[in-house]
Write a protein that holds these residues in place. Structure first.
Motif, PDB file in Angstrom:
ATOM      1  N   PHE A  43      46.342  39.702  33.469  1.00  0.00           N
ATOM      2  CA  PHE A  43      45.233  39.395  34.389  1.00  0.00           C
ATOM      3  C   PHE A  43      43.906  39.921  33.855  1.00  0.00           C
ATOM      4  O   PHE A  43      43.828  41.012  33.275  1.00  0.00           O
ATOM      5  CB  PHE A  43      45.485  40.038  35.763  1.00  0.00           C
ATOM      6  CG  PHE A  43      46.291  39.181  36.713  1.00  0.00           C
ATOM      7  CD1 PHE A  43      47.129  38.174  36.250  1.00  0.00           C
ATOM      8  CD2 PHE A  43      46.210  39.392  38.092  1.00  0.00           C
ATOM      9  CE1 PHE A  43      47.876  37.390  37.127  1.00  0.00           C
ATOM     10  CE2 PHE A  43      46.954  38.619  38.981  1.00  0.00           C
ATOM     11  CZ  PHE A  43      47.780  37.617  38.508  1.00  0.00           C
ATOM     12  N   ASN A  44      42.848  39.142  34.080  1.00  0.00           N
ATOM     13  CA  ASN A  44      41.491  39.614  33.766  1.00  0.00           C
ATOM     14  C   ASN A  44      40.890  40.272  35.012  1.00  0.00           C
ATOM     15  O   ASN A  44      41.521  40.309  36.078  1.00  0.00           O
ATOM     16  CB  ASN A  44      40.629  38.469  33.211  1.00  0.00           C
ATOM     17  CG  ASN A  44      40.388  37.368  34.237  1.00  0.00           C
ATOM     18  OD1 ASN A  44      40.300  37.616  35.444  1.00  0.00           O
ATOM     19  ND2 ASN A  44      40.257  36.133  33.753  1.00  0.00           N
ATOM     20  N   ILE A  45      39.672  40.758  34.868  1.00  0.00           N
ATOM     21  CA  ILE A  45      39.099  41.566  35.950  1.00  0.00           C
ATOM     22  C   ILE A  45      38.934  40.771  37.249  1.00  0.00           C
ATOM     23  O   ILE A  45      39.179  41.303  38.336  1.00  0.00           O
ATOM     24  CB  ILE A  45      37.761  42.243  35.505  1.00  0.00           C
ATOM     25  CG1 ILE A  45      37.323  43.298  36.510  1.00  0.00           C
ATOM     26  CG2 ILE A  45      36.669  41.234  35.239  1.00  0.00           C
ATOM     27  CD1 ILE A  45      38.185  44.540  36.556  1.00  0.00           C
ATOM     28  N   SER A  46      38.582  39.475  37.147  1.00  0.00           N
ATOM     29  CA  SER A  46      38.405  38.743  38.411  1.00  0.00           C
ATOM     30  C   SER A  46      39.751  38.453  39.083  1.00  0.00           C
ATOM     31  O   SER A  46      39.846  38.469  40.314  1.00  0.00           O
ATOM     32  CB  SER A  46      37.565  37.472  38.238  1.00  0.00           C
ATOM     33  OG  SER A  46      37.865  36.822  37.047  1.00  0.00           O
ATOM     34  N   GLN A  47      40.782  38.228  38.298  1.00  0.00           N
ATOM     35  CA  GLN A  47      42.114  38.034  38.899  1.00  0.00           C
ATOM     36  C   GLN A  47      42.625  39.322  39.544  1.00  0.00           C
ATOM     37  O   GLN A  47      43.233  39.290  40.619  1.00  0.00           O
ATOM     38  CB  GLN A  47      43.108  37.561  37.823  1.00  0.00           C
ATOM     39  CG  GLN A  47      42.797  36.172  37.282  1.00  0.00           C
ATOM     40  CD  GLN A  47      43.625  35.862  36.035  1.00  0.00           C
ATOM     41  OE1 GLN A  47      43.618  36.615  35.066  1.00  0.00           O
ATOM     42  NE2 GLN A  47      44.353  34.753  36.070  1.00  0.00           N
ATOM     43  N   LEU A  48      42.362  40.455  38.891  1.00  0.00           N
ATOM     44  CA  LEU A  48      42.766  41.739  39.474  1.00  0.00           C
ATOM     45  C   LEU A  48      42.006  42.004  40.769  1.00  0.00           C
ATOM     46  O   LEU A  48      42.575  42.415  41.775  1.00  0.00           O
ATOM     47  CB  LEU A  48      42.514  42.890  38.493  1.00  0.00           C
ATOM     48  CG  LEU A  48      43.421  42.952  37.262  1.00  0.00           C
ATOM     49  CD1 LEU A  48      42.917  44.012  36.287  1.00  0.00           C
ATOM     50  CD2 LEU A  48      44.875  43.234  37.647  1.00  0.00           C
TER      51      LEU A  48
HETATM   52  C1  LIG Z   1      39.869  35.037  34.545  1.00  0.00           C
HETATM   53  O1  LIG Z   1      40.904  34.052  34.417  1.00  0.00           O
HETATM   54  C2  LIG Z   1      40.747  32.942  35.266  1.00  0.00           C
HETATM   55  C3  LIG Z   1      42.012  32.076  35.168  1.00  0.00           C
HETATM   56  O2  LIG Z   1      42.373  31.861  33.834  1.00  0.00           O
HETATM   57  C4  LIG Z   1      39.457  32.192  34.873  1.00  0.00           C
HETATM   58  O3  LIG Z   1      39.278  31.087  35.731  1.00  0.00           O
HETATM   59  C5  LIG Z   1      38.280  33.162  35.011  1.00  0.00           C
HETATM   60  O4  LIG Z   1      37.084  32.537  34.577  1.00  0.00           O
HETATM   61  C6  LIG Z   1      38.527  34.424  34.195  1.00  0.00           C
HETATM   62  N1  LIG Z   1      37.478  35.393  34.520  1.00  0.00           N
HETATM   63  C7  LIG Z   1      36.942  36.193  33.613  1.00  0.00           C
HETATM   64  C8  LIG Z   1      35.926  37.163  34.097  1.00  0.00           C
HETATM   65  O5  LIG Z   1      37.272  36.161  32.441  1.00  0.00           O
END
Ligand SMILES: *[C@@H]1O[C@H](CO)[C@@H](O)[C@H](O)[C@H]1NC(C)=O
Ligand code: HEM
Ligand SMILES: *[C@@H]1O[C@H](CO)[C@@H](O)[C@H](O)[C@H]1NC(C)=O
Ligand SMILES: *[C@@H]1O[C@H](CO)[C@@H](O)[C@H](O)[C@H]1NC(C)=O
Length: 325
Positions: A171-176
């Motif tokens: 997971f990236n920060i926005s998913q977390l």
């Molecule tokens: C995090 O991942 C989601 C799904 O893959 C993507 O839509 C979103 O832009 C990403 N956010 C960041 C901050 O990288």
């Protein structure tokens, strides 16, 4: 007098109405209290602590297991002991769901439940026992000690498919942020609770994405410090990785300290989700604060643990933590 003006029938109806609202409220939200068992089971905490102490002498991986188990419990259906339930003939339970690779030490909760039932039968929920055991795990590993609010009830549902609701290591920060926000937890809670990764171990599959085929241009995640990446690659080769191979989550995996944050700032974190905490300015500032102050970390961790462990669920006090009543 005001009372005379009131129609007695009206007051009666009004009181029933208020009671109904209160009763309804308490069925949905079990109000937790640090003193919950003071009258009904005054020695519950020491009974659990001695079981946890004994188990960790035999197996130093027990504290990490208990802390992670409590986190999983709280993130699915609230902290209701759903992670403890066994699968049954017709139902595959959470513990048999996909990311169960690190879940273990369920016997410790069984032993604690046995000890507690002997002291005060049918009184203490499995969810409370797990919350207390997780706190003990932290304290006995050199971390802070705190009063755990109690009064959780155990749930009757546990589904393997719902483990999909857990945040994943890629997971990236926005998913977390989204995963935590759905449970009423903030970015500060996210950074503080990720400090749970000061304890324990990860299997290669959980950080595979960072060391092989990272993206179309790079094989290894460039945010990993290079000799650290090389050591991860050597324990987790692309082919024929040993089944139990992996890496400790920090260099002192049985000590609850702030080393996780120090290593994170040096490019020595294990999961992409850990690394992502330093990709946003606000969370990076918190990582730096916790890396430079053990006290700040401990205070924040305690605050966030109490918040996470108060996520509600459940309706009964289970007699056997592995089966519903
Ligand atoms: C995090 O991942 C989601 C799904 O893959 C993507 O839509 C979103 O832009 C990403 N956010 C960041 C901050 O990288
Ligand atoms: C922020 C989101 C989180 C993600 C994506 C995440 C992911 C993971 C993964 C993938 C593992 C390793 C599984 C394996 O390979 O064996 C792990 C281990 C662990 N996690 Fe997390 N976790 C998160 C949050 C938390 C929280 C909030 C806690 C507790 C406060 C926690 C405590 C632990 C512990 C103690 C271990 C080691 C378990 C062991 O050694 O038995 N994690 N986590
Ligand atoms: C739950 O499952 C474990 C492991 O499969 C087993 O040893 C135990 O007997 C089961 N307990 C109950 C009450 O079904
Ligand atoms: C994890 O799930 C598999 C089946 O999906 C099961 O065989 C295994 O016992 C589970 N592990 C734990 C620790 O419960």
């Amino acid at each position: 007098m005001a009372i005379k003006k009131n129609n007695p029938m009206f007051s009666l109806v009004l009181s029933f109405f208020c009671l109904a609202i209160l009763a309804d409220h308490y069925m949905v939200v079990n109000a937790l209290s640090p003193n919950y068992y003071d009258q009904t089971c005054p020695n519950v905490e020491s009974a659990i602590t001695s079981v946890v102490k004994k188990a960790m002498l035999n197996d130093p991986t027990v504290p990490a297991a208990l802390l992670r188990m409590h986190f999983h419990d709280c993130f699915i259906r609230g902290c209701d002991g759903s992670v403890l339930l066994n699968s049954t003939g017709k139902n595959q339970a959470e513990k048999d769901g996909p990311p169960n690779i690190s879940l273990h030490a369920f016997y410790v909760i069984d032993n604690a439940k046995k000890a507690v039932e002997a002291l005060c039968p049918k009184t203490v929920s499995c969810a409370d026992i797990l919350a207390l055991a997780a706190r003990d795990a932290v304290t006995l590993s050199g971390g802070p000690k705190w009063d755990v609010p109690k009064g959780r009830k155990d749930g009757r549902v546990s589904k393997a498919t719902e483990t999909r609701q857990l945040p994943g290591p890629t997971f990236n920060i926005s998913q977390l942020q989204q995963s935590f926000a759905q449970r009423g937890l903030s970015m500060e809670d996210l950074v503080a609770l990720s400090g749970g990764h000061t304890l324990g171990f990860a299997h290669c599959s959980s950080f595979q994405n960072r060391i092989h085929n990272f993206n179309s241009k790079q094989s290894v995640d460039p945010s990993l410090q290079s000799s650290f990446a090389a050591s991860l690659k050597s324990v987790c080769p692309l082919k024929n990785t040993a089944k139990n191979a992996g890496a400790n989550l920090d260099s002192t995996p049985t000590t609850f300290d702030n080393r996780y944050y120090k290593l994170l700032l040096q490019g020595k974190s294990i999961f992409s989700s850990d690394q992502s905490l330093i990709t946003s300015t606000n969370t990076k500032a918190l990582v730096s604060k916790f890396a430079s102050s053990q006290k700040e970390f401990q205070n924040a961790f305690v605050k966030s643990m109490i918040k996470m462990s108060s996520i509600n669920g459940g309706q009964e006090v289970r007699l056997d933590c592995r089966v519903v009543n």
